[in-house]
Scaffold this active site. Structure first.
Site, PDB file in Angstrom:
ATOM      1  CE  LYS A 165      -2.232  -1.703   3.559  1.00  0.00           C
ATOM      2  NZ  LYS A 165      -3.100  -1.789   4.688  1.00  0.00           N
ATOM      3  CG  ASP A 200      -6.777  -4.167   8.667  1.00  0.00           C
ATOM      4  OD1 ASP A 200      -6.035  -5.187   8.513  1.00  0.00           O
ATOM      5  OD2 ASP A 200      -7.048  -3.170   7.895  1.00  0.00           O
TER       6      ASP A 200
END
Ligand code: ADP
Length: 423
Positions: A165, A200
């Site tokens: 990312k 997450d």
């Protein structure tokens, strides 16, 4: 007229190459199930790491006390505190703070990044007000959500496998991210200790289970994409050591790295991959997630500008800059319901410096957004079906199964969400 014929041909080819008919989606789902089996069998044989989280119990709803959490994994990080009041009291009080991460910290040194985070946390803890009670004599404990691939070594330690990312910090791969954070907390003089390190997706699964006992899968669709689910410990062939008492363990799939010959890839996707920070990796993520959708659209628009003069005789220079077209802008254009597509007009001007466009050209832009977003949403849905198949919960008449969803893409990109829910 010839221009438009060429533009139509480019569009048609895009549509064909991005097509996700149901048969193809079944193949993708089956491939996902197969890779899950392979990834549970042994390390490094599958594109799916199927990381064992060491989380063998999920919240019941009876939890009480003050809990801190830190969420790092994309463009922002969040600090959160919550006072839980047990079965009756539930969430008594909750406060959060969100800080965006300056780009140079995402590609700088590890101390700089962790010091930045720790100092924001210091400020946040200092602002703890009424309604939050730490049991006397207890140290503040922190749940650390870190959404990059981590090789977990215990519930509160794990080493970074790789950055994704757009993060790329030297010298961090192979390091324990908890000890990096703990050291920074110490440098900032904060008396707080990391109690758990979770991905997450694992956090989303836990939060989902707190609200609904039938949650067994969590999926994140944000800057990146990933999924976690509850697996039977005895189904994890690569597991070494004693099985947890609960008999179950949460698996962080790292599904963004899934790839399969069944995925509909275009030349735009291949070029994006080759020119990315992590070529060959995260292929599924590059088709689905918020970091990339806008960039795919940009690449198609650039092709149209060059080959068919979609935006006039000169190619708008800004259109040549990778990642100028962010997914929130793409989604704003996609959701434009005005007859003359004035949102599209305004966004093309603001973000790509294209000052005048025909309605026809703006319609083409919307169509490209539609093709790219729906392909992503349908592929994400197929991945979820793959998980349900692995769990044996894909048939009818099965017990209720709830999937916890999170992430800015899912939350804000309505067309994407609706297509995923009812493909
Ligand atoms: P994280 O960066 O940790 O994944 P989020 O889950 O909040 O954080 O996701 C943020 C991402 O969601 C952004 O990078 C963007 O790609 C996507 N996103 C945010 N807002 C929108 C929007 N309005 N439309 C489409 N995508 C959006």
């Amino acid at each position: 007229a010839e221009r438009w014929a060429r533009a139509a041909a480019v569009l048609r080819e895009l549509e064909e190459k991005c097509a996700t008919p149901v048969e193809k989606l079944w193949e993708v789902a089956d491939a996902m199930t197969k890779e899950m089996h392979a990834g549970l069998e042994s390390e490094d044989v599958s594109k799916l790491k199927m990381i064992i989280s060491y989380v063998d119990k999920l919240p019941t709803g009876d939890e009480r006390g003050l809990f801190y959490a830190l969420d790092l994994g994309g463009t922002n990080f969040r600090a959160l505190r919550v006072q839980l009041g047990g079965r009756e009291g539930r969430v008594v009080r909750q406060e959060a703070k969100e800080v965006s991460i300056p780009h140079d910290l995402m590609v700088g040194g590890s101390d700089e990044l962790f010091d930045f985070i720790a100092s924001a946390l210091v400020e946040f803890v200092d602002s703890e007000g009424e309604g939050f009670h730490l049991h006397s004599g207890r140290q503040r404990e922190l749940g650390f959500t870190f959404s990059f691939p981590v090789k977990q070594t215990s519930v509160a330690s794990g080493t970074l496998i790789k950055w994704t990312k757009g993060f790329n910090i030297d010298g961090m791969v192979g390091e324990d991210v908890v000890s990096e954070l703990n050291k920074a907390l110490q440098r900032q003089g904060l008396d707080m200790k990391v109690a758990a390190l979770v991905n997450d997706t694992v956090g989303t699964l836990a939060g989902g289970r707190y609200d609904d006992n039938d949650v067994v899968v969590a999926v994140i669709l944000g800057t990146g994409t990933n999924a976690a689910y509850v697996e039977r410990a005895d189904a994890i062939k690569k597991w070494q050591g004693p099985l947890p008492g609960s008999g179950e363990i949460v698996i962080n799939m790292e599904w963004g790295n899934f790839s399969s010959s069944h995925l509909p890839m275009t030349e735009y996707d291949n070029a994006l991959d080759v020119e990315s920070l992590n070529p060959g990796d995260q292929i599924y993520e590059k088709l689905i997630s918020g970091m990339y959708l806008g960039e795919i659209v940009r690449r198609v628009l650039l092709r149209l500008a060059v080959q068919t003069a979609l935006f006039g005789d000169t190619v708008p220079p800004q259109l040549e800059t990778p990642f100028v077209l962010r997914t929130p802008v793409m989604s704003a254009m996609h959701h434009d319901t005005s007859a003359d597509l004035k949102v599209v007009r305004a966004k093309l001007k603001e973000f790509l410096g294209i000052s005048s466009t025909s309605l026809k050209a703006r319609k083409v832009v919307v169509q490209i957004c539609d093709i790219v977003a729906k392909r992503g949403a349908r592929l994400a849905a197929a991945g979820i079906v793959g998980i349900l198949k692995k769990l044996g919960r894909d048939g009818s008449g099965m017990r209720r199964t709830v999937i916890a969803m999170d992430g800015g893409l899912y939350e804000h990109y309505t067309v994407f969400r609706e297509c995923l829910l009812a493909p």
